[in-house]
Design a protein around this motif. Structure first.
Motif, PDB file in Angstrom:
ATOM      1  N   UNK A 242       1.266  -1.046  -0.092  1.00  0.00           N
ATOM      2  CA  UNK A 242      -0.282   0.130   0.093  1.00  0.00           C
ATOM      3  C   UNK A 242       1.050   1.131   0.274  1.00  0.00           C
ATOM      4  N   UNK A 243       2.249   1.075   0.858  1.00  0.00           N
ATOM      5  CA  UNK A 243       2.736   2.488   0.964  1.00  0.00           C
ATOM      6  C   UNK A 243       3.650   3.268  -0.450  1.00  0.00           C
ATOM      7  N   UNK A 244       4.147   1.891  -1.412  1.00  0.00           N
ATOM      8  CA  UNK A 244       4.596   1.653  -2.581  1.00  0.00           C
ATOM      9  C   UNK A 244       3.171   2.345  -3.816  1.00  0.00           C
ATOM     10  N   UNK A 245       2.328   1.981  -3.571  1.00  0.00           N
ATOM     11  CA  UNK A 245       1.624   2.293  -4.550  1.00  0.00           C
ATOM     12  C   UNK A 245       0.732   4.167  -3.914  1.00  0.00           C
ATOM     13  N   UNK A 246       1.156   4.779  -2.541  1.00  0.00           N
ATOM     14  CA  UNK A 246       0.725   5.582  -2.340  1.00  0.00           C
ATOM     15  C   UNK A 246       1.802   6.501  -1.546  1.00  0.00           C
ATOM     16  N   UNK A 247       2.330   6.335  -1.107  1.00  0.00           N
ATOM     17  CA  UNK A 247       3.146   7.312   0.129  1.00  0.00           C
ATOM     18  C   UNK A 247       3.261   7.698   0.972  1.00  0.00           C
ATOM     19  N   UNK A 248       2.120   7.555   0.918  1.00  0.00           N
ATOM     20  CA  UNK A 248       1.252   8.271   1.786  1.00  0.00           C
ATOM     21  C   UNK A 248       0.803   7.090   3.324  1.00  0.00           C
ATOM     22  N   UNK A 249       1.097   7.772   4.229  1.00  0.00           N
ATOM     23  CA  UNK A 249       1.168   6.606   5.491  1.00  0.00           C
ATOM     24  C   UNK A 249      -0.619   6.642   5.932  1.00  0.00           C
ATOM     25  N   UNK A 250      -1.174   7.666   5.692  1.00  0.00           N
ATOM     26  CA  UNK A 250      -2.405   8.587   6.152  1.00  0.00           C
ATOM     27  C   UNK A 250      -3.303   6.988   4.876  1.00  0.00           C
ATOM     28  N   UNK A 251      -3.058   7.134   3.751  1.00  0.00           N
ATOM     29  CA  UNK A 251      -3.856   6.737   2.304  1.00  0.00           C
ATOM     30  C   UNK A 251      -3.857   4.948   2.939  1.00  0.00           C
ATOM     31  N   UNK A 252      -2.227   4.550   3.302  1.00  0.00           N
ATOM     32  CA  UNK A 252      -1.808   3.309   3.254  1.00  0.00           C
ATOM     33  C   UNK A 252      -2.678   2.650   4.323  1.00  0.00           C
ATOM     34  N   UNK A 253      -2.353   2.651   5.653  1.00  0.00           N
ATOM     35  CA  UNK A 253      -3.095   2.914   6.501  1.00  0.00           C
ATOM     36  C   UNK A 253      -4.707   2.130   6.230  1.00  0.00           C
ATOM     37  N   UNK A 254      -5.584   4.069   5.411  1.00  0.00           N
ATOM     38  CA  UNK A 254      -7.037   3.174   4.467  1.00  0.00           C
ATOM     39  C   UNK A 254      -6.989   2.221   4.450  1.00  0.00           C
ATOM     40  N   UNK A 255      -6.414   1.972   3.482  1.00  0.00           N
ATOM     41  CA  UNK A 255      -6.049   0.199   2.225  1.00  0.00           C
ATOM     42  C   UNK A 255      -5.947  -0.211   3.194  1.00  0.00           C
ATOM     43  N   UNK A 256      -5.871  -0.548   4.581  1.00  0.00           N
ATOM     44  CA  UNK A 256      -5.180  -2.033   5.107  1.00  0.00           C
ATOM     45  C   UNK A 256      -6.352  -2.007   6.599  1.00  0.00           C
TER      46      UNK A 256
END
Length: 244
Positions: free
Chosen positions: A155-169
Motif C-alpha cells: 500500500x505504501x509503494x502505491x501511495x507513499x502516504x501513510x494515512x492513505x496506506x493505513x486506510x487501505x489496510x
C-alpha cells in the motif's frame, strides 16, 4: 574543540533574522558591504554565507538587483492528528513525499516497546523525505507492526502516504498519543538529503500513533531542517515532551 566558521555563523544569524520575521518573503537583504560591516568581516565571507543560504533555498540572487528572501520557515503543528499533507497544504504550499526505502525487518527493543510487540517481531519500515514546494523539509522513518498490517508495504509503494496506506489496510483513524522533541545537529547523511550543511541545527521528533482503541500502529522518527520548519504545539490535549 573546533570553532564554527565565521561564514556559517553569519548564515545562522541571517537565517534567524528570517525566522523571526525581520525579513519577509520577497524582501531584499542589505547589500554585501553593509552585511560585512555588521559582522566585521570582508565581503568574500558574506558572499560565502549568502551562497550557503541560496543552496538551502532560503534566498535567491537577482543579477544587478541584490539578494532576496525566498521563503520563511513552515509552521508545522504537532497535535493529536499530525497529518503531513494537511499541515503543508493548509499553508498554501504543495506537499510531497519521496520514498527512500521500504523494508521488513526485526523490531529493535525501543521500537518493540513503542509498538507493544515482542523484540525481534517483524516490522515494516518506511524511510522517506518530506517536501514542501519541492524543497526538502524533513527526513522520516515510520515503523509499523507487520503481523497486524501484512499488506502495508504494498500500500505504501502505491501511495507513499501513510494515512492513505493505513486506510487501505483497514485503519481508518489514528491519533498521536505521544511526541518528544529534541534538538540535534545534522549528520553528513541527513545534511545530504535535506540539502543543508553537516552540523546544521535540526529538530528530531519521535512519536507514537494509535488506533481509537489504544493499539499502537506507528512509531515514527522525523528530522526537520531547523531553519525551514517551526514546530507548533496545538492545544488538543496531546502529550508532548522534550526529548533527552
Amino acid at each position: 574543540m573546533s570553532r564554527t566558521p565565521v561564514w556559517k555563523s553569519i548564515t545562522i544569524s541571517l537565517t534567524d533574522d528570517i525566522a523571526q520575521g525581520r525579513y519577509q518573503t520577497g524582501d531584499k537583504l542589505p547589500p554585501e558591504v553593509k552585511l560585512a560591516s555588521r559582522f566585521g568581516v570582508n565581503r568574500h565571507t558574506v558572499r560565502r554565507a549568502l551562497s550557503e543560504m541560496a543552496d538551502q533555498g532560503l534566498v535567491h540572487a537577482r543579477r544587478g538587483a541584490g539578494v532576496f528572501v525566498a521563503g520563511q520557515p513552515t509552521d508545522y503543528p504537532i497535535g493529536k492528528r499530525v497529518r503531513f499533507h494537511q499541515n503543508v497544504a493548509r499553508l498554501g504550499r504543495i506537499p510531497a513525499k519521496r520514498a527512500l526505502s521500504l523494508e521488513t525487518r526485526a523490531a529493535g527493543p525501543h521500537e518493540a516497546e513503542a509498538l507493544e510487540v515482542e523484540p525481534g517481531s517483524p516490522v515494516h519500515v518506511y524511510n522517506g523525505l518530506s517536501l514542501a514546494d519541492g524543497q526538502p523539509i524533513a527526513l522520516f522513518q515510520s515503523v509499523f507492526p507487520a503481523t497486524s498490517l501484512p499488506e502495508l508495504l504494498d500500500a505504501l509503494r502505491d501511495s507513499q502516504s501513510v494515512t492513505t496506506a493505513l486506510r487501505d489496510c483497514g485503519v481508518h483513524d489514528f491519533t498521536r498519543v505521544e511526541t518528544r522533541i529534541t534538538a540535534k545537529l545534522a549528520t553528513a547523511t541527513q545534511a545530504l538529503h535535506l540539502n543543508i550543511t553537516e552540523g546544521s541545527p535540526i529538530l528530531r521528533t519521535t512519536g507514537i500513533n494509535a488506533t481509537p482503541d489504544g493499539q499502537p500502529i506507528e512509531f515514527g522518527r522525523t528530522w526537520f531542517a531547523g531553519d525551514r520548519v517551526t514546530l507548533t504545539v496545538s492545544d488538543d490535549n496531546s502529550s508532548v515532551s522534550d526529548g533527552v
